[in-house]
Every structure is written in structure tokens, then in C-alpha cells.
Design an enzyme around this catalytic site. Structure first.
Site, PDB file in Angstrom:
ATOM      1  N   SER A   1       0.828  -1.339  -0.048  1.00 41.10           N
ATOM      2  CA  SER A   1      -0.039  -0.083   0.005  1.00 41.10           C
ATOM      3  C   SER A   1       0.945   1.300  -0.105  1.00 41.10           C
ATOM      4  O   SER A   1       1.935   1.155   0.243  1.00 41.10           O
ATOM      5  CB  SER A   1      -0.651   0.008   1.385  1.00 41.10           C
ATOM      6  OG  SER A   1      -1.413   1.337   1.596  1.00 41.10           O
TER       7      SER A   1
ATOM      8  N   TYR B   1      -2.234  -1.762  10.273  1.00 42.84           N
ATOM      9  CA  TYR B   1      -2.275  -1.689   8.726  1.00 42.84           C
ATOM     10  C   TYR B   1      -1.094  -0.978   8.204  1.00 42.84           C
ATOM     11  O   TYR B   1      -0.118  -1.817   7.404  1.00 42.84           O
ATOM     12  CB  TYR B   1      -3.572  -1.146   8.160  1.00 42.84           C
ATOM     13  CG  TYR B   1      -3.740  -1.213   6.594  1.00 42.84           C
ATOM     14  CD1 TYR B   1      -4.258  -2.196   5.870  1.00 42.84           C
ATOM     15  CD2 TYR B   1      -3.163  -0.082   5.769  1.00 42.84           C
ATOM     16  CE1 TYR B   1      -4.476  -2.523   4.666  1.00 42.84           C
ATOM     17  CE2 TYR B   1      -3.355  -0.043   4.477  1.00 42.84           C
ATOM     18  CZ  TYR B   1      -3.797  -1.340   3.915  1.00 42.84           C
ATOM     19  OH  TYR B   1      -4.191  -1.509   2.465  1.00 42.84           O
TER      20      TYR B   1
END
Length: 252
Positions: free
Chosen positions: A140, A153
Site C-alpha cells: 500500500s 495496517y
């Protein structure tokens, strides 16, 4: 000579969104697709939608025993995996000061530990059978930048980025390429709340030079590129699909 028609691509988190788009792109390149997801009904529906003998497995990517058992079943029933897409992931957002150890570990277990277990297990068979395979991890932009409400995350994706580099170096001598794709804001279920909030969307687009969110298929096509011979000299890299976000210094 082996062609894509005889190669298997395993996509985790493949029931919807980016995972399903990756599977669609790889299927168009001729791979036999195996989808894995924790959502049984959704992954079965996705496999039926793809057709072409697509196979669905139910697997919790936060459970190493399930991951290893899945690979054993795939190899016994279908053959070795030639392309692994480690896409399964969860975010579990919350206030940094209130985030529990259990919540943190759950995200790490799926996004990082599960990625490692699947990557290592796929690589072991590739090495044993001398398969010059391709492994693509889903990271990401949050491997590089951060949002305080998704601490676990961000940590997991930073770890997955480094794991990609480590695995690429470790497996290069075996002709196995390991790369990653780092999406920015992509139009998936994870962005549903943003899509419904004009102010939130305006903030997203203010950080996106191309002025729009990306599509799952744009991620899938990049994954398919990395899995193909067109990327035969690329390993240990992360391609960011972010509309220019990481290059942006500040907004006016």
C-alpha cells in the site's frame, strides 16, 4: 514447453475488489485461477463468475495451519502454484491510544504473517520443482506514508514491503521473482465510506495529482504485468498505483 494454459495462479482475498480484479487479469493471460478467501459464499460466487474451471478455497489467511493445508490440497488436486498473489488483507481502524494488542496482532497475522507463510510455502515447491515462478505481494502507499487511525495496517504493509525485498534476494538464485504492488485510493468496498462523503473524497483527491481514484482493474493489470515475462528482469520492487500521491510534496 509450458504455457500459461498449464500454469496455476493463486489469488488470496480473491472474492471481490482488487483480488478478483487480479484474478480476472491473470485469467485473461491464460492462467488457471485458484481463489482463496475467508468468505465462503463470496469466493464460490467469484469462482463461478470467472468460469474457465476457476477453483475456490476457503481459507483464513491469519491462520498458518489453514494456509499450509490449502497449499497441500491445491498441489494434490491441481498441481503446483506458478504465480502467487498475496492480496488478502484487513485494516481494523481505530484510535491509536485505544488500539488493543489483540486488534493489532489480528491485522499483522493476516497482512504480514499470512503473507510470509504463503510466500514461503509457495516458494518451497517452486524451488523443489525448479519452477521460475512469480510472487506478488499487495502492499500500500501506507508502507511509505501513514494514517494514525490504521496503525497496524501501516505497520503490516511496511513489513510486507521489506519482506518482498528479502524474499526477492533469497529466491533470485532459483529464478523466482518477488515483487509488490502498492495501491493508493482504489474504488473498492474499503473506500465506500469515503465515496459517500463529498468532503472526505475532496481530501483524497487533493492528495491525488491525477484527480481521481483508481480502479481495481488498474491494480490487477499491474499484477498481471509483474507475473508475466514482460517483467522478467524485475524483482524486489514495489510499483505504486497511487495517481502520483507519493510524489506530491504539498498542496496549494
Amino acid at each position: 514447453m509450458m504455457t500459461n494454459k498449464t500454469k496455476i495462479a493463486l489469488v488470496t482475498g480473491g472474492a471481490q475488489g482488487i483480488g478478483l480484479a487480479c484474478a480476472e487479469a491473470l485469467a485473461q493471460d491464460g492462467y488457471k485461477i485458484i481463489l482463496a478467501d475467508i468468505q465462503e459464499s463470496a469466493v464460490n460466487a467469484a469462482a463461478q463468475k470467472l468460469g474457465n474451471d476457476t477453483v475456490a478455497y476457503v481459507c483464513d489467511m491469519g491462520d498458518s495451519a489453514q494456509i499450509l493445508a490449502m497449499f497441500d490440497s491445491i498441489e494434490a488436486e491441481h498441481g503446483p502454484v506458478h504465480c502467487l498473489v498475496n492480496n488478502a488483507g484487513i485494516a481494523n481502524p481505530g484510535d491509536f491510544l485505544e488500539l488493543s494488542e489483540e486488534q493489532f496482532r489480528k491485522v499483522i497475522d493476516v497482512n504480514l504473517t499470512g503473507t510470509f507463510i504463503a510466500l514461503q510455502r509457495a516458494a518451497k515447491t517452486m524451488v523443489e520443482k525448479q519452477i521460475h515462478g512469480s510472487i506478488v505481494n499487495m502492499t500500500s502507499v501506507n508502507a511509505q506514508v501513514a494514517i494514525p487511525s490504521i496503525a497496524a495496517y501501516c505497520a503490516s504493509k511496511g513489513g510486507a514491503m521489506q519482506l518482498t525485498k528479502v524474499a526477492a534476494l533469497a529466491l533470485a538464485k532459483n529464478g523466482i521473482r518477488v515483487n509488490a504492488v502498492g495501491p493508493g485510493s482504489i474504488d473498492t468496498e474499503m473506500m465506500a465510506g469515503v465515496n459517500a462523503n463529498p468532503e472526505a473524497m475532496a481530501r483524497v483527491l487533493s492528495r491525488t495529482p491525477l484527480g481521481r481514484v483508481g480502479t481495481p482493474r488498474e491494480v490487477g493489470d499491474t499484477v498481471a504485468f509483474l507475473a508475466s515475462d514482460k517483467a522478467s528482469y524485475i524483482t524486489g520492487e514495489t510499483i505504486y498505483i497511487d495517481g502520483g500521491r507519493l510524489g506530491l510534496n504539498y498542496t496549494c
